[in-house]
Design an enzyme around this catalytic site. Structure first.
Site, PDB file in Angstrom:
ATOM      1  N   GLY A   1     -47.745  11.917   8.641  1.00 19.05           N
ATOM      2  CA  GLY A   1     -48.836  11.247   9.377  1.00 19.05           C
ATOM      3  C   GLY A   1     -48.691  11.456  10.881  1.00 19.05           C
ATOM      4  O   GLY A   1     -48.053  10.669  11.573  1.00 19.05           O
ATOM      5  N   TYR A   2     -49.267  12.534  11.358  1.00 22.26           N
ATOM      6  CA  TYR A   2     -49.131  12.874  12.783  1.00 22.26           C
ATOM      7  C   TYR A   2     -50.476  12.761  13.506  1.00 22.26           C
ATOM      8  O   TYR A   2     -50.730  11.816  14.234  1.00 22.26           O
ATOM      9  CB  TYR A   2     -48.610  14.309  12.929  1.00 22.26           C
ATOM     10  CG  TYR A   2     -47.104  14.459  12.939  1.00 22.26           C
ATOM     11  CD1 TYR A   2     -46.281  13.581  12.237  1.00 22.26           C
ATOM     12  CD2 TYR A   2     -46.507  15.502  13.635  1.00 22.26           C
ATOM     13  CE1 TYR A   2     -44.903  13.747  12.239  1.00 22.26           C
ATOM     14  CE2 TYR A   2     -45.120  15.674  13.650  1.00 22.26           C
ATOM     15  CZ  TYR A   2     -44.331  14.787  12.944  1.00 22.26           C
ATOM     16  OH  TYR A   2     -42.978  14.962  12.960  1.00 22.26           O
TER      17      TYR A   2
ATOM     18  N   GLU B   1     -41.665  23.322  12.598  1.00 19.84           N
ATOM     19  CA  GLU B   1     -42.903  23.711  11.930  1.00 19.84           C
ATOM     20  C   GLU B   1     -43.433  25.018  12.492  1.00 19.84           C
ATOM     21  O   GLU B   1     -43.876  25.903  11.779  1.00 19.84           O
ATOM     22  CB  GLU B   1     -43.932  22.582  12.114  1.00 19.84           C
ATOM     23  CG  GLU B   1     -45.184  22.744  11.279  1.00 19.84           C
ATOM     24  CD  GLU B   1     -46.164  21.580  11.518  1.00 19.84           C
ATOM     25  OE1 GLU B   1     -47.211  21.584  10.880  1.00 19.84           O
ATOM     26  OE2 GLU B   1     -45.870  20.698  12.357  1.00 19.84           O
TER      27      GLU B   1
END
Lengths: 397, 378, 397, 378
Positions: free
Chosen positions: A131-132, A253
């Protein structure tokens, strides 16, 4: 025989003996990936393969044994990967827990948090989502507004996340929340909570390429306990220090996404020449497209060399820390252009969106999907900002 | 003639703009898409087009139309592009009418009333492969009795599934690649031996694969002269390409406008992203490209209307330039919208899809760029 | 016959009778241009042609007669131009006085200034140069520092100008100076003074393309009288209002430069195909270069349409006031790319810089010279800034 | 082998960097240009190259050289590029030596000592037209007695005017366009019948047009085998192209560096222009292009050193990519320097000029891009 040679031989023998035959067939689509979790569904062989690998700690071979890992050295981990590739064994488990949360917990978590959260990840029992981003916070992630208010024994969460992959299928979420409204970067916390909590709802996002794994996720007075047991805080690192964790994971990422340009990097011209047709000289019979495909060959082969160089310098510690940003930028931009050429080669046939002949518009959907490459995981514009500031050291505006 | 719309043309443009925005904006496309409409457009809207006079723009005044030209048709097409309006306007009222204008009065009398009434839809059965290669048409039309027998397959017949009549290019002599030997036919879409298989395209338009199995037509079905179909086909293609360029221009302009609006409203890092110089320069460059494309399209239309011998060159320039500029517009549009640009909820992705389909229609920018080189003899 | 038809007939007859035959030959180079001035040198026919045209006021046909002009209407001026072109009469006079200072004086000058300065310009007696840019003030012209200090009956000028074309050959200069150090735009004055004044020195600038008309110009305690006679101020408009005059002239200049892209706009591919060679299919035998030349054909033909549209809408008052910036940007960028292709077509032969075969490196020098197109008269970056602000109305940073 | 310089290679690179910066920086080029030096380079510097060991990098250890490879030669060439150093290094010590390495010992014994001493200069007489087309070599070498007689003309022989020996590619059989039938010769530049006409190039290097009128050479002058010159020529070209790519890379990197420095120091509108986001993004993009080009060049050198069968493909990729990236670097460099970038006083224009000459040397980006398409069979 050296220790590593012994390890290789034993590993190979074990894989041969334990990997179910179905798990040695090539994957045919996304649905062949095993994500685990409370509501996991399995095809034949998948559960057996997951369980036997998890028992050895080889879903996360380089994690310490006490957290459910295999405790392998870097060299052994590499050998395991090589042998699995050689014997065509599928990955037993796909998991944001393994790829994202795990590295964060291993780096920032307390001993109690690691013991509590990591083993169920390794065994594929709990499926996590991230949840970014929020609707108002994309490139400027640190402007996020989802609030976590301290209520003594719990936090009260309100707000909305976007681009939460598989939020509708995940059990738990690692989530950035705002715990101090008067600070920007220093008012963010990295929290872990159950998606089954009261007040959590999700809604899938339809993309221009069609259905997607992405969701919007809403938090309406969600209560998150401060502790899940003795020393097992729901906050990773410290309250208001979540940005440090997020930054760590973002770098992680970006270096994962950056491979884009080299994927499927055979020559497009060689692939499509017969389909498009050839002229009297045997050249692809669309001189402009041929020129563009030849340029793309150069781009792809050069980028593949870059990817090799990046990997080698990264491993040797010779690479600028901001170099993954350059790789992400270049790789995704090349991949977008590559798919434009594929569409041009396909002509009207690949414009079909729902026909059998077009396999449900697969080529067009892939083309559209690539447009997100330069947005997700940090936009190209953010990558260029980082390069100009951190590598070229250009002055601030 | 100065290179801008005269007063009458501007009025027509304004009324087309008002009409499309009011009756067939992007929401209209979404509606027809989401209900999986098998024709891909609204027949009621097509009647409204007729009431507005749009369908008769290129039909002579003595035949009930407005007797206007490519510039006027282009003003409507630009607004169709800007609103992503699904309609058979380009195939029927522009390229189709232009082909019939090159044919005999019998066919015009047969089809123009229906077009003027917004009842008839035409399909263009030209392409035989995945790429537009009109010089490679190989479909056979063999003489039989007083008429011809058609055998072969056509692809990418946009709105072919709902067409009443198909304009078919076939060979009455020669072989694929020959300059001469083509003949154009007006074929009843429901004739025996015609089978149509429609697929929804990326932009939600419907396009048909059309199979002709021993379809017989009589001599009246020939548009223009036997073996001289090239003359008619050129008029059809010039009209279709200039028209597609105008529609493309509308797509690019619409995409640019919504993107400029978006970046004027979206904040990141405490500032409107439209204030970031890197985005400003890219948008200013795009503006410049779109302006140049607009000039090229208008010039091509004007040359067609004037019957200039150089018109075909300029049509290819226009299709290529409008294609490149609009491809840039939708690419920048999606990227500058960021994540939401990837969602179906926002319109920008629909512009990207329509652009993609228009690129292929009657030759993409690569095809026309290569044609320009060939026309220049190198 | 209408008045204009009569005018056309009479003009043609007069030109036939009065234009010396040498002045109806095509110009062979820059040295055929007549610049006039105190130290003017003339080739046969040039002086006669200048004098006879100046006597009729036709060096500046649309200026009022009292300032040395022809007093012609816009329609008559156009006819004169057409007849001169038809009869291949050369321009009698090249002059920054006519192109730049004249329009500024006609718009901003006092009656006395016009009477004093304009007639010698029209007769080619005084040659002017422009003093705008400074080493520290390029795109940000208004940051200029050349100071003009008020000393009662005169100004004392100190500073340096750059890019003053033909400063070494000019008699007078129109020059932007700083008269108020506490203001930026509102502290600039537009001044006129004699280049023969004590303290003025010039130094030619060598460009990467070779010798050039550009100079650096230095002012070392140059005394500029406040008046050159009754009401003939050395300052145009008012002290500290020179920026208004400069802006007016900059707009003028940009619309003059913008034609770049359409110059010599024949197809490069058609021009070079035989030289580069053709393949078995008759195509230019360098497939990539052919593709680029075909793209350039599109660019050039489309830009030519744009130039026509710009001209038409400009005349009709339908064009956005900032549109010249777009024309300047696009035209100069296309021209630069065009010359890159010419170099590629020429190969090693046009790399020669000093040989006879290469005509003294003419192709290479022209190529290098085009690189200035997107810098002089406002950089491409400034043009893009203006477009984004004034046309697209994007917000300020 | 990992794709970065090992310790020895890095040391060589550092010493080349220090040497070029100290002994032959851009000011050195200006000096030789301004005094209109007829050779276009300093013979004293060439001797210093020898003292540094550079001239022997690609000569075997048993023959007095360092016995190193393309990567090592590339480190020197990159610094030559970065400093715009005029020298015969690429033609003599890289491409020339590589050709001689493919030939017999007699020729090596004849020429290597002079090269190792920094006394001998070689010229490459390959191209016959304005564009690099080695497959179109037509110059005749006819058998005469024990040797051959050469007739024809060669162009763009860089440093040909000061060369002691010319490596000449000529036809002993077949015709232009044929795969086989070439032979390479080592020809004394002062032999009877050789006439050389030098011209200064845009980058101040000297290149000769060389005319061969009945020049006789004996059999010992053949490099490699008669009629199999293609084998030697390929080695020569691969070395020359990879080397030119490395030098190009240095030009692009040098140009980028001075431009970054310039925009960090130049103020307009009260701010350093390097703080403007539009310029930042363009420079960041350029950085990315240059990094990719660097990887491609290193990969090509590594594959040549390893004797990979795919080396030729990667050499073309490297020459093309380095060419495009460096063309962008010098273009952005001049534009971002603004007006002063156009003046001879600043160095950036010299980088643009050297880039231009290197683009043409042994095939420009277009040539190599087309080769890549051909190698991929389309």
């Amino acid at each position: 025989m050296s220790d590593l040679e012994t390890f290789r031989a034993e590993t190979a023998a074990w894989l041969e003996a334990n990997c179910p035959p179905e798990m040695r067939e090539p994957m045919t689509g996304e649905e062949d990936a095993v994500w685990g979790g409370r509501n996991a569904t399995f095809k034949p062989g998948q559960k057996e393969w997951l369980d036997v690998m998890a028992a050895k700690g080889w879903t996360v071979p380089d994690w310490p044994k006490e957290y459910g890992g295999g405790g392998l050295s870097r060299a052994e981990t590499k050998i395991l990967g090589q042998e699995m590739a050689r014997l065509k064994c599928r990955s037993p488990l796909s998991s944001f827990g393994i790829w994202m949360l795990g590295p964060a917990l291993l780096h920032f978590g307390t001993e109690a948090q690691k013991k509590h959260f990591l083993p169920p990840i390794a065994r594929g029992e709990i499926r996590w989502c991230q949840g970014y981003s929020e609707p108002g916070s994309g490139s400027d992630l640190a402007s996020l507004q989802t609030s976590a208010v301290d209520k003594g024994d719990h936090f009260l969460i309100n707000g909305q996340k976007i681009w939460t992959s598989y939020a509708d299928k995940a059990d738990w979420i690692f989530c950035l929340t705002r715990t101090d409204k008067n600070e920007k970067h220093k008012g963010i916390s990295f929290m872990l909570f159950d998606m089954a909590s009261e007040g959590v709802t999700t809604k899938p996002i339809v993309l221009i390429s069609g259905q997607s794994a992405f969701c919007e996720t809403f938090f309406d007075d969600v209560k998150v306990p401060k502790e899940y047991g003795e020393g097992v805080s729901s906050v990773v690192y410290e309250v208001n220090k979540g940005w440090d964790v997020a930054k760590y994971l973002l770098g992680h990422e970006r270096s994962m996404i950056s491979g884009g340009g080299s994927e499927g990097a055979t020559s497009l011209g060689a692939k499509f020449a017969d389909q498009v047709g050839r002229d009297e000289m045997g050249r692809l019979d669309d001189p402009m497209l041929r020129a563009q495909m030849a340029e793309m060959d150069i781009e792809v082969l050069a980028f593949r060399a870059m990817a090799e160089r990046f990997g080698d310098t990264f491993k040797a510690g010779l690479c600028h820390p901001a170099q993954p940003n350059m790789m992400k930028y270049a790789g995704t931009e090349i991949n977008k252009r590559r798919h434009e050429l594929i569409m041009a080669a396909g002509g009207s046939e690949v414009l079909e969106w729902e026909s059998d002949a077009s396999n449900g518009g697969m080529t067009a959907r892939s083309w559209l999907r690539t447009k997100a490459n330069s947005i997700e995981g940090g936009t190209s514009e953010v990558m260029l900002n980082v390069i100009s500031k951190q590598i070229l050291r250009l002055p601030g505006a | 003639m100065p290179l801008y719309l005269n007063e009458d043309q501007q009025m027509l443009h304004d009324s087309a703009a008002e009409f499309m925005k009011g009756e067939a904006p992007v929401a209209h496309l979404r509606e027809f898409r989401d209900r999986q409409c098998k024709d891909g457009f609204s027949h009621a809207l097509w009647k409204q087009f007729a009431e507005m006079g749009f369908t008769g723009i290129m039909i002579g005044e003595d035949e009930g139309g407005l007797g206007l030209g490519h510039i006027e048709a282009g003003t409507v097409l630009e607004e169709i592009g800007r609103n992503l309006t699904p309609s058979p306007f380009l195939t029927t009222a522009v390229a189709g009418v232009e082909a019939l204008n090159a044919g005999g009065k019998t066919l015009r009398d047969k089809y123009f009333p229906g077009i003027l009434a917004g009842e008839t839809v035409l399909g263009l059965a030209i392409d035989e492969g995945a790429k537009h290669r009109p010089d490679q048409i190989g479909m056979a039309a063999t003489r039989e009795g007083n008429g011809f027998k058609l055998d072969g397959k056509k692809q990418f017949v946009v709105q072919g599934g709902s067409a009443d009549m198909l304009i078919v290019a076939a060979r009455t002599s020669g072989a694929a690649g020959d300059d001469k030997g083509l003949t154009l036919f007006a074929v009843d879409a429901n004739a025996a031996g015609v089978s149509r298989d429609s697929a929804r395209l990326v932009d939600s338009a419907m396009a048909a694969h059309v199979q002709f199995d021993g379809v017989t037509v009589d001599a009246d079905a020939v548009i223009g002269e036997v073996d001289d179909g090239d003359t008619v086909l050129r008029r059809l293609l010039n009209a279709g390409r200039a028209g597609a360029a105008a529609e493309t221009l509308g797509v690019g302009a619409g995409s640019m406008d919504i993107t400029v609006d978006y970046i004027k409203g979206r904040k990141q890092f405490g500032e409107l992203i439209g204030s970031f110089q890197a985005l400003q320069h890219r948008m200013a460059h795009l503006y410049s490209e779109m302006e140049i494309a607009r000039a090229a399209v208008l010039k091509a239309q004007q040359m067609l209307d004037e019957g200039s011998s150089q018109a075909e060159l300029m049509v290819s320039v226009a299709k290529a330039k409008a294609g490149r500029a609009t491809a840039l517009s939708v690419k920048e549009g999606v990227q500058m919208h960021g994540g939401v640009g990837m969602t179906d909820e926002y319109d920008i992705g629909l512009y990207m899809k329509r652009d993609r389909a228009l690129q292929e229609f009657m030759g993409d920018a690569n095809y026309h760029t290569n044609l320009v080189a060939e026309m220049h003899g190198y």
